[in-house]
Each structure stands twice: as C-alpha cells, then as structure tokens.
Design an enzyme around this catalytic site. Structure first.
Site, PDB file in Angstrom:
ATOM      1  N   GLY A  48      25.963 -25.182  11.163  1.00  0.00           N
ATOM      2  CA  GLY A  48      24.778 -25.908  10.726  1.00  0.00           C
ATOM      3  C   GLY A  48      24.499 -26.966  11.767  1.00  0.00           C
ATOM      4  O   GLY A  48      24.391 -26.660  12.953  1.00  0.00           O
ATOM      5  N   GLU A  49      24.476 -28.201  11.329  1.00  0.00           N
ATOM      6  CA  GLU A  49      24.230 -29.311  12.259  1.00  0.00           C
ATOM      7  C   GLU A  49      25.353 -30.322  12.052  1.00  0.00           C
ATOM      8  O   GLU A  49      25.454 -30.949  11.002  1.00  0.00           O
ATOM      9  CB  GLU A  49      22.848 -29.902  11.946  1.00  0.00           C
ATOM     10  CG  GLU A  49      22.075 -30.287  13.193  1.00  0.00           C
ATOM     11  CD  GLU A  49      22.648 -31.541  13.831  1.00  0.00           C
ATOM     12  OE1 GLU A  49      22.820 -31.568  15.067  1.00  0.00           O
ATOM     13  OE2 GLU A  49      22.967 -32.478  13.075  1.00  0.00           O
ATOM     14  N   SER A  50      26.178 -30.476  13.074  1.00  0.00           N
ATOM     15  CA  SER A  50      27.419 -31.222  12.868  1.00  0.00           C
ATOM     16  C   SER A  50      27.191 -32.710  12.587  1.00  0.00           C
ATOM     17  O   SER A  50      27.963 -33.318  11.840  1.00  0.00           O
ATOM     18  CB  SER A  50      28.357 -31.043  14.065  1.00  0.00           C
ATOM     19  OG  SER A  50      27.739 -31.473  15.250  1.00  0.00           O
ATOM     20  N   CYS A  80      31.467 -23.050  14.348  1.00  0.00           N
ATOM     21  CA  CYS A  80      30.356 -23.684  15.071  1.00  0.00           C
ATOM     22  C   CYS A  80      30.269 -25.189  14.746  1.00  0.00           C
ATOM     23  O   CYS A  80      31.156 -25.931  15.141  1.00  0.00           O
ATOM     24  CB  CYS A  80      29.072 -22.925  14.796  1.00  0.00           C
ATOM     25  SG  CYS A  80      27.868 -23.147  16.102  1.00  0.00           S
ATOM     26  N   ARG A 107      28.950 -29.954  22.671  1.00  0.00           N
ATOM     27  CA  ARG A 107      27.920 -29.350  21.811  1.00  0.00           C
ATOM     28  C   ARG A 107      26.877 -28.621  22.652  1.00  0.00           C
ATOM     29  O   ARG A 107      26.620 -28.993  23.781  1.00  0.00           O
ATOM     30  CB  ARG A 107      27.220 -30.423  20.982  1.00  0.00           C
ATOM     31  CG  ARG A 107      28.135 -31.062  19.970  1.00  0.00           C
ATOM     32  CD  ARG A 107      27.438 -32.179  19.229  1.00  0.00           C
ATOM     33  NE  ARG A 107      26.341 -31.682  18.417  1.00  0.00           N
ATOM     34  CZ  ARG A 107      25.431 -32.470  17.842  1.00  0.00           C
ATOM     35  NH1 ARG A 107      25.492 -33.770  18.011  1.00  0.00           N
ATOM     36  NH2 ARG A 107      24.479 -31.957  17.107  1.00  0.00           N
ATOM     37  N   ILE A 136      25.165 -19.303  18.244  1.00  0.00           N
ATOM     38  CA  ILE A 136      23.852 -19.943  18.039  1.00  0.00           C
ATOM     39  C   ILE A 136      23.984 -21.432  18.379  1.00  0.00           C
ATOM     40  O   ILE A 136      24.661 -22.176  17.665  1.00  0.00           O
ATOM     41  CB  ILE A 136      23.372 -19.775  16.579  1.00  0.00           C
ATOM     42  CG1 ILE A 136      23.334 -18.285  16.193  1.00  0.00           C
ATOM     43  CG2 ILE A 136      21.998 -20.426  16.383  1.00  0.00           C
ATOM     44  CD1 ILE A 136      23.150 -18.035  14.705  1.00  0.00           C
ATOM     45  N   ARG A 137      23.332 -21.845  19.466  1.00  0.00           N
ATOM     46  CA  ARG A 137      23.453 -23.238  19.932  1.00  0.00           C
ATOM     47  C   ARG A 137      24.919 -23.701  19.817  1.00  0.00           C
ATOM     48  O   ARG A 137      25.227 -24.749  19.239  1.00  0.00           O
ATOM     49  CB  ARG A 137      22.515 -24.157  19.151  1.00  0.00           C
ATOM     50  CG  ARG A 137      21.045 -23.782  19.341  1.00  0.00           C
ATOM     51  CD  ARG A 137      20.112 -24.624  18.508  1.00  0.00           C
ATOM     52  NE  ARG A 137      20.208 -26.036  18.857  1.00  0.00           N
ATOM     53  CZ  ARG A 137      19.716 -26.583  19.972  1.00  0.00           C
ATOM     54  NH1 ARG A 137      19.108 -25.826  20.857  1.00  0.00           N
ATOM     55  NH2 ARG A 137      19.833 -27.855  20.197  1.00  0.00           N
ATOM     56  N   HIS A 172      29.783 -17.359  14.824  1.00  0.00           N
ATOM     57  CA  HIS A 172      29.506 -17.260  13.383  1.00  0.00           C
ATOM     58  C   HIS A 172      30.041 -15.944  12.802  1.00  0.00           C
ATOM     59  O   HIS A 172      29.272 -14.974  12.674  1.00  0.00           O
ATOM     60  CB  HIS A 172      27.991 -17.315  13.149  1.00  0.00           C
ATOM     61  CG  HIS A 172      27.404 -18.659  13.336  1.00  0.00           C
ATOM     62  ND1 HIS A 172      27.248 -19.554  12.307  1.00  0.00           N
ATOM     63  CD2 HIS A 172      26.924 -19.269  14.445  1.00  0.00           C
ATOM     64  CE1 HIS A 172      26.691 -20.661  12.770  1.00  0.00           C
ATOM     65  NE2 HIS A 172      26.492 -20.517  14.065  1.00  0.00           N
ATOM     66  N   GLU A 174      30.531 -15.147   9.890  1.00  0.00           N
ATOM     67  CA  GLU A 174      29.884 -14.838   8.610  1.00  0.00           C
ATOM     68  C   GLU A 174      28.559 -14.094   8.780  1.00  0.00           C
ATOM     69  O   GLU A 174      27.972 -13.649   7.801  1.00  0.00           O
ATOM     70  CB  GLU A 174      29.669 -16.139   7.810  1.00  0.00           C
ATOM     71  CG  GLU A 174      28.566 -17.065   8.292  1.00  0.00           C
ATOM     72  CD  GLU A 174      28.892 -17.853   9.574  1.00  0.00           C
ATOM     73  OE1 GLU A 174      29.953 -17.610  10.189  1.00  0.00           O
ATOM     74  OE2 GLU A 174      28.061 -18.695   9.962  1.00  0.00           O
TER      75      GLU A 174
HETATM   76  N1  GLN Z   1      24.331 -27.099  17.712  1.00  0.00           N
HETATM   77  C1  GLN Z   1      24.923 -27.414  16.434  1.00  0.00           C
HETATM   78  C2  GLN Z   1      25.677 -28.746  16.508  1.00  0.00           C
HETATM   79  O1  GLN Z   1      25.906 -29.242  17.562  1.00  0.00           O
HETATM   80  C3  GLN Z   1      25.866 -26.303  15.984  1.00  0.00           C
HETATM   81  C4  GLN Z   1      25.090 -25.028  15.804  1.00  0.00           C
HETATM   82  C5  GLN Z   1      25.638 -24.111  14.767  1.00  0.00           C
HETATM   83  O2  GLN Z   1      26.443 -24.487  13.911  1.00  0.00           O
HETATM   84  N2  GLN Z   1      25.140 -22.895  14.802  1.00  0.00           N
HETATM   85  O3  GLN Z   1      26.040 -29.276  15.521  1.00  0.00           O
END
Ligand code: GLN
Length: 195
Positions: A48-50, A80, A107, A136-137, A172, A174
């Site tokens: 998600g977004e850390s 992630c 990141r 993903i990112r 990921h 999942e």
């Molecule tokens: N870019 C997100 C972060 O730095 C991580 C991306 C993800 O969990 N798919 O938190």
C-alpha cells in the site's frame, strides 16, 4: 484446529492477502487494534503506502504492540509497503517504522520509468519453478544486518529476505495464483500456538 493469521488492515491490499490465506485453509482476521493483534498467531502486513500505514498504526496505538509481538517471535510477512514498515530505516526519508527487520530500504527504488514490472525469481529454499513476482513502485533493500538472510535478488538488490520469524518481500505474492510465499508463513507458525 487451525492457525489464525491476521492481516494488518489499516490501508493497502489486505483483502487480497485474506483471500490467499483462506485458499490455504487457515483462519484469518483483519487487525486494526492491539486487542485484535493479541488474538492472532501470525501476521501479514500488506502493500500500500508505507507512510500512511505508519501514520495510522501510530494513531491506533499499534506501533509498540506490533514491535513487542514481532520481536517476541510472532511469524510475520511484510510485502512491499509492509517490508518498508518492518525495516529499521529508509534512505532519505523519515517515517514511522517498526525497526524489527535489520535492513535499510530504498522506497520506489526501481525508478519512475519502471513503476511496475514482473520478474521470475529463484528463491533460496523454495523448490520448483521460480516465483513469478509482481513489483509495483517497489522498494529494494539497500543494506542488511548480519542476521538477515537474502532469499532473492533483482539486479543484485535483495527483494526477498528472512530474519528469524520475519519474511519480507518487495513484490506482491498476493497478486498471483502462487501460494508458496503465504505457505511459508503458515508453515512458520508453530503448532503449539495454533488455536
Ligand atoms: N511505494 C510504496 C511505498 O513506498 C510501496 C508500494 C507498494 O506497496 N506497492 O510505501
């Protein structure tokens, strides 16, 4: 008798982890409070977004309870953003982190032009076909402590590590049909802790 695996459900793709764990036949629980954390035998921290996950964990009073349980040996898988949250530091960024995984993460490490990509990874200790990994990112690990075992790399950068009871992936698991990473965390949950 079945293992009860919690998924930290503050933000991110926790539902996908829950479906995958259910496909392995374990009992699952969404974890948003310290009390819910007490009721699980193992934990998955999703992508998600850390920074958001860290802020919400702080607001819900979960940082110390999470540290205590994970440092106390609870099997934990971070994917992630979950990997970032478990780590001790982030290159050039200050954010809430648990510091239970002795690693410094970078990141969005693979660069903006390759926000997302997929790769087949040979993972130490996982026999059979390579794991098809979706990034993903994604972060990579910049530096690991002596107790951290590197299980897989991309271009020389660790993307799958283990430190005792902690597993962390940049990718990921999942989001594919391959249940082997989730099966590892289920297998790590000791039988005597099962309820
Ligand atoms: N870019 C997100 C972060 O730095 C991580 C991306 C993800 O969990 N798919 O938190």
């Amino acid at each position: 008798m079945t293992v009860r695996i919690g998924v930290l459900a503050l933000q991110g793709d926790f539902r996908e982890h829950i479906s995958m764990l259910q496909s392995l036949g374990v009992t699952t629980a969404e974890v948003r409070t310290a009390e819910e954390l007490e009721g699980v035998d193992a934990l998955v921290i999703p992508g998600g977004e850390s920074t958001t996950i860290g802020k919400l964990a702080d607001r819900y009073g979960l940082i110390e309870p999470l540290r205590k349980r994970i440092a106390g040996g609870m099997p934990t898988l971070g994917t992630c953003a979950g990997m970032i949250f478990l780590a001790s530091a982030t290159v050039n960024h200050d954010q809430h982190q648990l510091g239970v995984l002795d690693a410094v993460v970078q990141r969005n490490a693979f660069g903006r032009q390759v926000d997302s990509f997929e790769a087949d990874l040979n993972v130490d200790g996982v026999p059979g076909d390579p794991i098809h990994a979706v990034f993903i990112r994604a972060p990579w690990i910049e530096k690991v402590g002596a107790d951290v075992e590197v299980l897989a790399t991309v271009d020389g950068h660790p993307v799958f590590v283990r430190q005792d009871n902690i597993l962390a992936t940049s990718f990921h698991p999942e989001l594919t049909d391959d249940t082997r990473v989730h099966a590892m965390i289920v297998d790590m949950t000791p039988i005597e802790e099962q309820i």
